[in-house]
Design a protein around this motif. Structure first.
Motif, PDB file in Angstrom:
ATOM      1  N   UNK A   1       0.833  -1.207   0.000  1.00  0.00           N
ATOM      2  CA  UNK A   1       0.000   0.000   0.000  1.00  0.00           C
ATOM      3  C   UNK A   1       0.863   1.251   0.000  1.00  0.00           C
ATOM      4  N   UNK A   2       1.900   1.269   0.832  1.00  0.00           N
ATOM      5  CA  UNK A   2       2.805   2.430   0.857  1.00  0.00           C
ATOM      6  C   UNK A   2       3.528   2.588  -0.463  1.00  0.00           C
ATOM      7  N   UNK A   3       3.941   1.468  -1.054  1.00  0.00           N
ATOM      8  CA  UNK A   3       4.630   1.534  -2.341  1.00  0.00           C
ATOM      9  C   UNK A   3       3.725   2.080  -3.441  1.00  0.00           C
ATOM     10  N   UNK A   4       2.447   1.645  -3.443  1.00  0.00           N
ATOM     11  CA  UNK A   4       1.520   2.142  -4.465  1.00  0.00           C
ATOM     12  C   UNK A   4       1.233   3.624  -4.287  1.00  0.00           C
ATOM     13  N   UNK A   5       1.159   4.064  -3.042  1.00  0.00           N
ATOM     14  CA  UNK A   5       0.940   5.494  -2.811  1.00  0.00           C
ATOM     15  C   UNK A   5       2.123   6.321  -3.282  1.00  0.00           C
ATOM     16  N   UNK A   6       3.328   5.834  -3.004  1.00  0.00           N
ATOM     17  CA  UNK A   6       4.507   6.560  -3.477  1.00  0.00           C
ATOM     18  C   UNK A   6       4.566   6.567  -4.999  1.00  0.00           C
ATOM     19  N   UNK A   7       4.175   5.458  -5.619  1.00  0.00           N
ATOM     20  CA  UNK A   7       4.157   5.415  -7.088  1.00  0.00           C
ATOM     21  C   UNK A   7       3.120   6.369  -7.654  1.00  0.00           C
ATOM     22  N   UNK A   8       1.969   6.474  -6.973  1.00  0.00           N
ATOM     23  CA  UNK A   8       0.942   7.407  -7.452  1.00  0.00           C
ATOM     24  C   UNK A   8       1.409   8.849  -7.361  1.00  0.00           C
ATOM     25  N   UNK A   9       2.249   9.147  -6.377  1.00  0.00           N
ATOM     26  CA  UNK A   9       2.792  10.508  -6.288  1.00  0.00           C
ATOM     27  C   UNK A   9       3.672  10.833  -7.479  1.00  0.00           C
ATOM     28  N   UNK A  10       4.444   9.845  -7.941  1.00  0.00           N
ATOM     29  CA  UNK A  10       5.300  10.092  -9.112  1.00  0.00           C
ATOM     30  C   UNK A  10       4.493  10.209 -10.393  1.00  0.00           C
ATOM     31  N   UNK A  11       3.294   9.602 -10.412  1.00  0.00           N
ATOM     32  CA  UNK A  11       2.467   9.666 -11.620  1.00  0.00           C
ATOM     33  C   UNK A  11       1.647  10.948 -11.713  1.00  0.00           C
ATOM     34  N   UNK A  12       1.570  11.722 -10.650  1.00  0.00           N
ATOM     35  CA  UNK A  12       0.782  12.951 -10.693  1.00  0.00           C
ATOM     36  C   UNK A  12       1.447  13.964 -11.604  1.00  0.00           C
ATOM     37  N   UNK A  13       0.672  14.581 -12.504  1.00  0.00           N
ATOM     38  CA  UNK A  13       1.284  15.573 -13.404  1.00  0.00           C
ATOM     39  C   UNK A  13       1.621  16.856 -12.657  1.00  0.00           C
ATOM     40  N   UNK A  14       2.748  17.440 -13.011  1.00  0.00           N
ATOM     41  CA  UNK A  14       3.164  18.707 -12.425  1.00  0.00           C
ATOM     42  C   UNK A  14       2.461  19.836 -13.168  1.00  0.00           C
ATOM     43  N   UNK A  15       1.766  20.741 -12.475  1.00  0.00           N
ATOM     44  CA  UNK A  15       1.062  21.827 -13.173  1.00  0.00           C
ATOM     45  C   UNK A  15       2.023  22.758 -13.894  1.00  0.00           C
ATOM     46  N   UNK A  16       1.488  23.370 -14.948  1.00  0.00           N
ATOM     47  CA  UNK A  16       2.291  24.295 -15.733  1.00  0.00           C
ATOM     48  C   UNK A  16       2.699  25.504 -14.896  1.00  0.00           C
ATOM     49  N   UNK A  17       3.906  25.992 -15.122  1.00  0.00           N
ATOM     50  CA  UNK A  17       4.405  27.139 -14.352  1.00  0.00           C
ATOM     51  C   UNK A  17       3.604  28.401 -14.648  1.00  0.00           C
ATOM     52  N   UNK A  18       3.140  28.549 -15.884  1.00  0.00           N
ATOM     53  CA  UNK A  18       2.352  29.745 -16.220  1.00  0.00           C
ATOM     54  C   UNK A  18       1.010  29.743 -15.493  1.00  0.00           C
ATOM     55  N   UNK A  19       0.409  28.558 -15.364  1.00  0.00           N
ATOM     56  CA  UNK A  19      -0.863  28.477 -14.642  1.00  0.00           C
ATOM     57  C   UNK A  19      -0.659  28.829 -13.175  1.00  0.00           C
ATOM     58  N   UNK A  20       0.412  28.318 -12.578  1.00  0.00           N
ATOM     59  CA  UNK A  20       0.698  28.642 -11.180  1.00  0.00           C
ATOM     60  C   UNK A  20       0.957  30.130 -11.010  1.00  0.00           C
ATOM     61  N   UNK A  21       1.706  30.710 -11.978  1.00  0.00           N
ATOM     62  CA  UNK A  21       1.990  32.142 -11.887  1.00  0.00           C
ATOM     63  C   UNK A  21       0.714  32.968 -12.034  1.00  0.00           C
ATOM     64  N   UNK A  22      -0.193  32.548 -12.927  1.00  0.00           N
ATOM     65  CA  UNK A  22      -1.454  33.285 -13.089  1.00  0.00           C
ATOM     66  C   UNK A  22      -2.305  33.181 -11.829  1.00  0.00           C
ATOM     67  N   UNK A  23      -2.279  32.006 -11.179  1.00  0.00           N
ATOM     68  CA  UNK A  23      -3.025  31.870  -9.925  1.00  0.00           C
ATOM     69  C   UNK A  23      -2.441  32.769  -8.842  1.00  0.00           C
ATOM     70  N   UNK A  24      -1.113  32.864  -8.809  1.00  0.00           N
ATOM     71  CA  UNK A  24      -0.479  33.742  -7.824  1.00  0.00           C
ATOM     72  C   UNK A  24      -0.831  35.194  -8.099  1.00  0.00           C
ATOM     73  N   UNK A  25      -0.915  35.577  -9.374  1.00  0.00           N
ATOM     74  CA  UNK A  25      -1.286  36.955  -9.709  1.00  0.00           C
ATOM     75  C   UNK A  25      -2.732  37.247  -9.343  1.00  0.00           C
ATOM     76  N   UNK A  26      -3.574  36.227  -9.358  1.00  0.00           N
ATOM     77  CA  UNK A  26      -4.982  36.428  -9.001  1.00  0.00           C
ATOM     78  C   UNK A  26      -5.206  36.532  -7.497  1.00  0.00           C
ATOM     79  N   UNK A  27      -4.200  36.229  -6.703  1.00  0.00           N
ATOM     80  CA  UNK A  27      -4.383  36.228  -5.257  1.00  0.00           C
ATOM     81  C   UNK A  27      -4.803  37.585  -4.704  1.00  0.00           C
ATOM     82  N   UNK A  28      -4.178  38.723  -5.132  1.00  0.00           N
ATOM     83  CA  UNK A  28      -4.664  40.023  -4.619  1.00  0.00           C
ATOM     84  C   UNK A  28      -6.122  40.296  -4.969  1.00  0.00           C
ATOM     85  N   UNK A  29      -6.544  39.923  -6.184  1.00  0.00           N
ATOM     86  CA  UNK A  29      -7.942  40.120  -6.555  1.00  0.00           C
ATOM     87  C   UNK A  29      -8.857  39.242  -5.702  1.00  0.00           C
TER      88      UNK A  29
END
Length: 212
Positions: free
Chosen positions: A115-143
Motif C-alpha cells: 500500500x505504501x509503495x503504491x501510494x509513493x508510485x501514485x505521487x510520481x504519476x501525478x502531473x506537475x502543473x504548468x508554471x504559467x498556470x501557477x503564476x497566473x493563480x499567484x497573480x490572481x491572489x490580490x484580486x
C-alpha cells in the motif's frame, strides 16, 4: 606516589569541570565569545540551589502521589519495572526478543508495504502543473483577497438588512395586525352598544303605541 596521586586528582577535577560546563551548556546554551560554555550563575538565595529545588520537586511529587492514585501507580510501576521507562535506540532491536518474534513483528506490517509503495508510485504519476498556470493563480491572489473583503462587507450589510427586516416585521405585526384587531374589537363593541340602544328604543315605542 604523592605527585602521581595529585596528578590523578587534578585530572579528575578537570574532567568533572568539563562535564559540568557541558551539562550547563546543554541546559542553558550560554557560552563565552570563544565558544567555551559559561559557568552557571550563582543562585541569589539558598532556596534557589539545585539541592533545594530537587527537594521541593520530591516533596511535590510525594504530595501528588498521596492525592492522585494515577501518579502513585506510575511511581510504583517505575519502581518495579524501570526498564519500561528507558528509551531504546531505534537502530538497535529490543533485547529479549528472538528471531522468530522479530520476524512476526515484521510480517505483521507486511500488508502495509504494498500500500505504501503504491501510494509513493501514485505521487510520481501525478502531473506537475504548468508554471504559467501557477503564476497566473499567484497573480490572481490580490484580486481574490479584495473579493473576499467585498464578500465579507456584503455579508455584514445582509446581516444588517435582516435585522432591519425583522424589526419592520415586528412593527407591522404589532401595529398592523394586533392594533387592527384591537380596533375592530372596539368597533364591534360600539356597534353592539348602538344595537342595544336601538332595540331598547324600539321596545319603548312599541309599549307607548300599545298604551295609546
Amino acid at each position: 606516589m604523592t605527585l602521581e596521586s595529585d596528578a590523578i586528582a587534578g585530572a579528575t577535577i578537570e574532567l568533572l569541570e568539563a562535564r559540568l560546563r557541558r551539562l550547563n551548556y546543554l541546559l542553558t546554551g550560554d557560552t563565552s565569545w570563544t565558544g567555551v560554555p559559561a559557568a552557571p550563575p550563582k543562585p541569589d538565595t539558598l532556596d534557589e540551589t539545585a539541592s533545594r529545588r530537587l527537594a521541593r520537586l520530591e516533596r511535590e511529587l510525594e504530595r501528588l502521589s498521596k492525592s492522585i492514585p494515577a501518579v502513585r501507580e506510575v511511581i510504583q510501576l517505575h519502581d518495579r519495572f524501570p526498564e519500561l521507562f528507558s528509551s531504546t535506540p531505534s537502530q538497535n532491536p529490543p533485547e529479549g526478543l528472538t528471531t522468530q518474534n522479530l520476524a512476526s513483528i515484521v510480517l505483521s506490517y507486511a500488508t502495509a508495504f504494498p500500500e505504501t509503495s503504491s501510494r509513493l508510485s501514485s505521487l510520481t504519476d501525478l502531473p506537475i502543473p504548468d508554471a504559467q498556470i501557477s503564476a497566473s493563480l499567484i497573480e490572481l491572489q490580490p484580486k481574490l483577497n479584495k473579493l473576499t473583503q467585498v464578500q465579507q462587507e456584503q455579508a455584514k450589510e445582509v446581516s444588517a438588512l435582516r435585522i432591519r427586516t425583522a424589526k419592520l416585521l415586528q412593527r407591522w405585526y404589532e401595529i398592523g395586525l394586533v392594533g387592527g384587531g384591537e380596533c375592530w374589537a372596539e368597533w364591534e363593541g360600539r356597534l353592539e352598544d348602538v344595537e342595544r340602544e336601538v332595540r331598547r328604543e324600539e321596545v319603548i315605542r312599541e309599549r307607548r303605541a300599545k298604551e295609546l
